[in-house]
Design an enzyme around this catalytic site. Structure first.
Site, PDB file in Angstrom:
ATOM      1  N   SER A   1       0.850  -1.197   0.000  1.00  0.00           N
ATOM      2  CA  SER A   1       0.000   0.000   0.000  1.00  0.00           C
ATOM      3  C   SER A   1       0.889   1.251   0.000  1.00  0.00           C
ATOM      4  CB  SER A   1      -0.960  -0.051   1.195  1.00  0.00           C
ATOM      5  OG  SER A   1      -2.023   0.858   1.020  1.00  0.00           O
TER       6      SER A   1
ATOM      7  N   ASP B   1      -9.369  -5.766  -4.439  1.00  0.00           N
ATOM      8  CA  ASP B   1      -8.494  -4.766  -3.829  1.00  0.00           C
ATOM      9  C   ASP B   1      -8.996  -3.351  -4.061  1.00  0.00           C
ATOM     10  OD1 ASP B   1      -6.175  -3.490  -2.785  1.00  0.00           O
ATOM     11  OD2 ASP B   1      -4.895  -5.062  -3.631  1.00  0.00           O
TER      12      ASP B   1
ATOM     13  N   HIS C   1      -7.201  -6.169  -0.176  1.00  0.00           N
ATOM     14  CA  HIS C   1      -6.003  -5.344  -0.047  1.00  0.00           C
ATOM     15  C   HIS C   1      -4.852  -6.039   0.685  1.00  0.00           C
ATOM     16  CE1 HIS C   1      -4.091  -1.494  -0.478  1.00  0.00           C
ATOM     17  NE2 HIS C   1      -4.002  -1.250   0.820  1.00  0.00           N
TER      18      HIS C   1
END
Length: 316
Positions: free
Chosen positions: A122, A262, A289
């Protein structure tokens, strides 16, 4: 309501072999190392997301140390977890450059700046890409997990996913965002609907994921300053960030990973695939995610193979 699906088999997390802190100016960065640092096998350094999360939710990646003998290094970025907290600092302090300098400092303090792999998840993938475009001589490979190439793409895709939420959930989100009442229980409940679809589909959250969310709630300074109150309401200093026009500078083999559900959608990831010269891409079909949590075994198999291939290429 999201169905609670056990997407991966629960398994214990590896114990740290070593942990401590390194000085970063007048502050301290906390780290842990799983496995032994070896001359014949470059360690993997992991960069957590947020900005403002902690290393905890990435601990499953330490499986590599047990399975392959490769040391895995986790750390809490400044302002988070076990590193120095600075709730009094404002927007001028929390910058991409600060976290790049902290990473360089950690690599040098651990004596691995000459040979290492990097995985960022991320925000950590955004930071890892920023590190890689500078072409550091010791960087052997890059894994970008669940990351956008620009915040403009991230926000556009988050809004698209948000529009697919039930109308009553959208109404609650809009009402509280207008009033900036982000801590209201109704807003938190509505936000969780999005998170259960697009952040982590393993319900309830595994302890290491819950630990990161608890730490974020306890001190949201970095997250709210750089990102904003939620994953999809980005009003912080990163809102105009982009690395798209610099991606062709990345000179190491790069693995892109993301989940089919995601919040880092294909559109968010595509510029990495288009511009990085030596790149491969994998989408985990049952993940959102956190595929390293949601499909842990498959994730580790992919990562192990990628790192081994890179090491063989370097050795050859």
């Amino acid at each position: 309501m999201t169905e609670a699906i056990p997407l991966t088999t629960p398994r214990a997390l590896a114990d740290a072999g070593r942990q401590g802190t390194v000085g970063f100016g007048e502050y301290e960065t906390w780290y842990r190392i799983t496995g032994e640092l070896r001359r014949d096998r470059a360690p993997l350094v992991t960069l957590h997301g947020g900005p403002g999360c902690t290393h905890d939710y990435l601990l499953a990646i330490a499986d590599l140390a047990e399975q392959t003998g490769r040391a895995v290094i986790h750390y809490d970025q400044l302002g988070n977890g076990r590193s120095t907290h600075l709730p009094e600092k404002g927007t001028d302090f929390w910058t991409v450059e600060l976290f790049l300098a902290e990473l360089d400092n950690l690599l040098a303090a651990l004596g691995i700046q000459g040979d290492y792999h990097l995985l960022g998840q991320s925000w950590g993938g955004m930071l890892a890409a920023e590190h890689a475009v500078r072409r550091p001589t010791g960087l052997r490979s890059l894994t970008i997990a669940d990351s956008p190439a620009s915040m403009e793409l991230w926000v556009a895709e988050a809004n698209r996913l948000r529009d697919l939420l039930p109308p009553e959930v959208q109404a609650v989100l809009l009402a509280h965002e207008a009033d900036e009442t982000y801590d209201h229980p109704d807003y938190q409940k509505a936000m969780q609907v999005f998170y259960d679809r697009h952040v982590c589909r393993v319900l309830p959250y595994p302890p290491e994921v819950a630990a990161t969310f608890a730490a974020l709630d306890a001190d949201p300074t970095v997250y709210r300053t750089m990102n904003g109150p939620t994953e999809f309401h980005v009003v912080g200093t990163l809102r105009s960030w982009s690395i798209i026009d610099r991606l062709d500078r990345i000179a190491v083999p790069t693995q892109l990973v993301s989940g089919a559900y995601d919040e880092a959608t294909p559109a968010c990831v595509q510029p990495f695939a288009d511009a990085i010269p030596d790149v491969r891409r994998h989408v985990f079909p049952e993940s959102s995610h956190l595929p390293h949590v949601e499909e842990r075994e498959a994730f580790m198999t992919l990562l192990t193979g990628f790192l081994a291939t890179v090491d063989e290429r370097v050795a050859g």
